[in-house]
Write a protein that holds these residues in place. Structure first.
Motif, short mmCIF file in Angstrom:
data_model
loop_
_atom_site.label_atom_id
_atom_site.label_comp_id
_atom_site.label_asym_id
_atom_site.label_seq_id
_atom_site.Cartn_x
_atom_site.Cartn_y
_atom_site.Cartn_z
N ASP A 30 23.59 36.25 24.38
CA ASP A 30 23.00 37.72 24.64
C ASP A 30 23.01 38.21 25.84
OD1 ASP A 30 22.06 40.18 23.46
OD2 ASP A 30 19.96 39.34 23.58
N ARG A 31 24.30 38.07 26.55
CA ARG A 31 24.11 38.85 28.17
C ARG A 31 25.47 39.47 28.05
NH1 ARG A 31 23.23 33.47 31.64
NH2 ARG A 31 24.13 32.24 29.74
N ARG A 32 25.77 40.34 27.25
CA ARG A 32 27.03 41.42 27.03
C ARG A 32 26.92 42.26 28.01
NH1 ARG A 32 25.70 40.35 21.58
NH2 ARG A 32 27.76 39.90 20.38
N HIS A 33 25.61 42.80 28.67
CA HIS A 33 25.61 43.56 29.88
C HIS A 33 26.43 42.98 31.04
CE1 HIS A 33 22.28 40.74 30.32
NE2 HIS A 33 22.40 41.12 31.69
N LEU A 34 26.92 41.82 31.28
CA LEU A 34 27.52 41.18 32.24
C LEU A 34 28.97 41.14 32.21
CD1 LEU A 34 25.07 37.95 33.00
CD2 LEU A 34 25.28 40.43 34.17
N ILE A 35 29.45 41.43 30.83
CA ILE A 35 30.89 41.59 30.56
C ILE A 35 31.46 42.42 31.66
CG2 ILE A 35 32.70 42.17 28.86
CD1 ILE A 35 30.87 40.92 26.86
N PRO A 36 31.22 43.71 31.91
CA PRO A 36 31.74 44.44 33.05
C PRO A 36 31.90 43.83 34.27
CG PRO A 36 30.33 45.76 31.66
CD PRO A 36 29.88 44.57 31.40
N ARG A 37 30.88 42.94 34.74
CA ARG A 37 31.09 42.40 35.89
C ARG A 37 32.04 41.36 35.86
NH1 ARG A 37 27.70 45.57 36.84
NH2 ARG A 37 25.80 45.32 37.90
N LEU A 38 32.50 40.59 34.67
CA LEU A 38 33.57 39.69 34.52
C LEU A 38 34.77 40.40 34.45
CD1 LEU A 38 34.64 36.96 32.96
CD2 LEU A 38 34.40 38.31 31.13
N TRP A 39 35.13 41.58 34.08
CA TRP A 39 36.27 42.21 34.21
C TRP A 39 36.43 42.66 35.78
CZ3 TRP A 39 39.91 41.47 31.11
CH2 TRP A 39 39.62 41.22 29.70
N THR A 40 35.30 43.00 36.62
CA THR A 40 35.48 43.30 37.70
C THR A 40 36.16 42.17 38.64
OG1 THR A 40 33.76 44.85 37.84
CG2 THR A 40 34.42 43.96 40.01
N GLY A 41 35.69 41.06 38.37
CA GLY A 41 36.44 39.83 38.86
C GLY A 41 37.56 39.52 38.53
N VAL A 42 38.09 39.89 37.43
CA VAL A 42 39.42 39.59 36.76
C VAL A 42 40.40 40.74 37.34
CG1 VAL A 42 40.95 39.86 34.57
CG2 VAL A 42 38.70 38.76 34.55
N ALA A 43 39.91 41.93 37.62
CA ALA A 43 40.81 43.01 38.12
C ALA A 43 40.92 42.59 39.65
CB ALA A 43 39.84 44.39 38.18
N ALA A 44 39.93 42.03 40.40
CA ALA A 44 40.07 41.71 41.92
C ALA A 44 41.03 40.77 41.94
CB ALA A 44 38.60 41.34 42.40
N ALA A 45 41.04 39.76 40.91
CA ALA A 45 42.08 38.50 40.89
C ALA A 45 43.56 38.95 40.61
CB ALA A 45 41.66 37.42 39.96
N VAL A 46 43.74 39.97 39.88
CA VAL A 46 44.97 40.48 39.42
C VAL A 46 45.38 41.26 40.79
CG1 VAL A 46 46.22 42.34 38.09
CG2 VAL A 46 44.57 40.68 37.08
N ALA A 47 44.47 41.94 41.43
CA ALA A 47 45.09 42.83 42.82
C ALA A 47 45.51 41.96 43.77
CB ALA A 47 43.98 43.58 42.97
N VAL A 48 44.57 40.72 44.01
CA VAL A 48 45.27 39.78 45.30
C VAL A 48 46.47 39.09 44.78
CG1 VAL A 48 44.42 37.88 46.13
CG2 VAL A 48 42.57 39.54 45.79
N SER A 49 46.49 38.87 43.51
CA SER A 49 47.83 38.00 43.02
C SER A 49 49.00 38.96 43.23
CB SER A 49 47.57 37.69 41.67
OG SER A 49 46.61 36.71 41.28
N VAL A 50 48.89 40.06 42.76
CA VAL A 50 50.10 41.13 43.13
C VAL A 50 50.34 41.49 44.39
CG1 VAL A 50 50.65 43.44 42.85
CG2 VAL A 50 49.62 42.38 40.77
N GLY A 51 49.18 41.33 45.25
CA GLY A 51 49.48 41.72 46.83
C GLY A 51 50.12 40.57 47.44
N PHE A 52 49.86 39.21 46.95
CA PHE A 52 50.46 37.98 47.26
C PHE A 52 51.75 37.98 46.90
CE2 PHE A 52 51.27 33.28 46.69
CZ PHE A 52 50.93 33.08 48.13
N GLY A 53 52.00 38.33 45.92
CA GLY A 53 53.61 38.40 45.37
C GLY A 53 54.30 39.53 46.12
N ALA A 54 53.68 40.45 46.63
CA ALA A 54 54.57 41.69 47.10
C ALA A 54 54.59 41.06 48.84
CB ALA A 54 53.83 43.05 47.59
N LEU A 55 53.51 40.06 49.23
CA LEU A 55 53.65 39.75 50.63
C LEU A 55 54.90 38.67 50.65
CD1 LEU A 55 52.79 39.16 53.53
CD2 LEU A 55 51.07 37.68 52.66
#
Length: 287
Positions: A30-55
């Protein structure tokens, strides 16, 4: 393209399953309100991975040929090391991954829940960085850019689709068998990347034997032929292979594949999955 599809599928499914497990546990507690925080972390991970690939892609440009080959060879060997660690890590921790993630959520869900974003970013980011490095090394080995990227994106899209179906409880997948055989296939693919990394270091004149060939079957398997392209794209096979490249492939693939299969079958008992549930995994729905 096939090899890169497999890389994207396996790495993407690992990251997707982490997200599915976290979402399911948040819903169950019953902690669904934290799911947006989860997706924030996922988005940050994706951004860092794409940046690393570009580098990796654009960083070495402008250097001398020898310097580019030295960097490419070193990073290819590093990529092989990371992929090897990853498949062994999955084989060892398959039984406890779900419970480990749950305990991390419990420790990080206090206050505003931003600790959960960090958990998600680390869990997904590790897979993303490994994927970016290994795809770059595989693309460099084949000399192609568009097809490896397309194959990886298709693999990631497939993984995302499977993750959604698992999350909704629609699909059952034998995760133990899937990760066993894709891990074995990745070891063989990594052997080809290692061989090409050795070739790069020979081109950079850091290793000897560039012109000492173990075999040259270019006449029978022309690199431009469809079957030569297929072998290059799936196994990073080179028709003209030096003795050092061949030795590196054999010394890596044969013992590592043996140890991996032995580790997996002694670490994951029958009827278990990476989430520790039924043999055919079915993630609980969050809604």
């Amino acid at each position: 393209m096939t090899a890169n599809y497999l890389i994207g599928l396996r790495e993407g499914l690992e990251a997707t399953l982490v997200v599915v497990l976290l979402m399911a546990y948040l819903a169950k507690t019953d902690r669904r309100h934290l799911i947006p925080r989860l997706w924030t972390g996922v988005a940050a991970a994706v951004a860092v991975s794409v940046g690393f690939g570009a580098l990796l892609t654009f960083g070495p440009k402008g250097l001398t040929f020898e310097a580019q080959e030295a960097i490419g060879g070193s990073l290819s060997i590093l990529a092989v090391g990371l992929v090897t660690w990853m498949v062994f890590w999955m084989a060892r921790t398959a039984r406890t991954l779900g419970s480990d993630l749950k305990s991390r959520v419990d420790r990080s869900a206090g206050g505003a829940g931003w600790g959960l974003a960090v958990v998600a970013a680390i869990a997904v980011g590790r897979e993303g960085l490994e994927t970016a490095l290994f795809l770059w090394a595989a693309a460099k080995a084949t000399g192609e850019t568009t097809q490896p990227l397309l194959g990886a994106l298709l693999g990631l899209a497939t993984a995302a689709g499977l993750g959604y179906l698992l999350h909704r409880g629609v699909l059952k997948v034998n995760l133990s068998r899937f990760f066993t055989w894709t891990g074995a296939a990745l070891i063989v693919i990594a052997g080809g990347v290692l061989s090409y990394g050795v070739h790069d270091l020979q081109e950079a004149r850091l290793l000897p034997g560039l012109h000492s060939l173990a075999f040259d079957i270019s006449a029978a398997v022309p690199p431009s032929s469809w079957y030569g392209t297929l072998l290059k794209g799936t196994l990073n096979f080179s028709p003209a292979t030096t003795w050092l490249e061949a030795a590196a492939w054999l010394v890596y693939v044969l013992p590592v594949l043996f140890l991996y299969l032995r580790t997996h079958f002694t670490s994951v008992p029958p009827g278990r999955t990476m989430a520790g549930n039924n043999h055919a995994a079915k993630a609980p729905a969050a809604a």
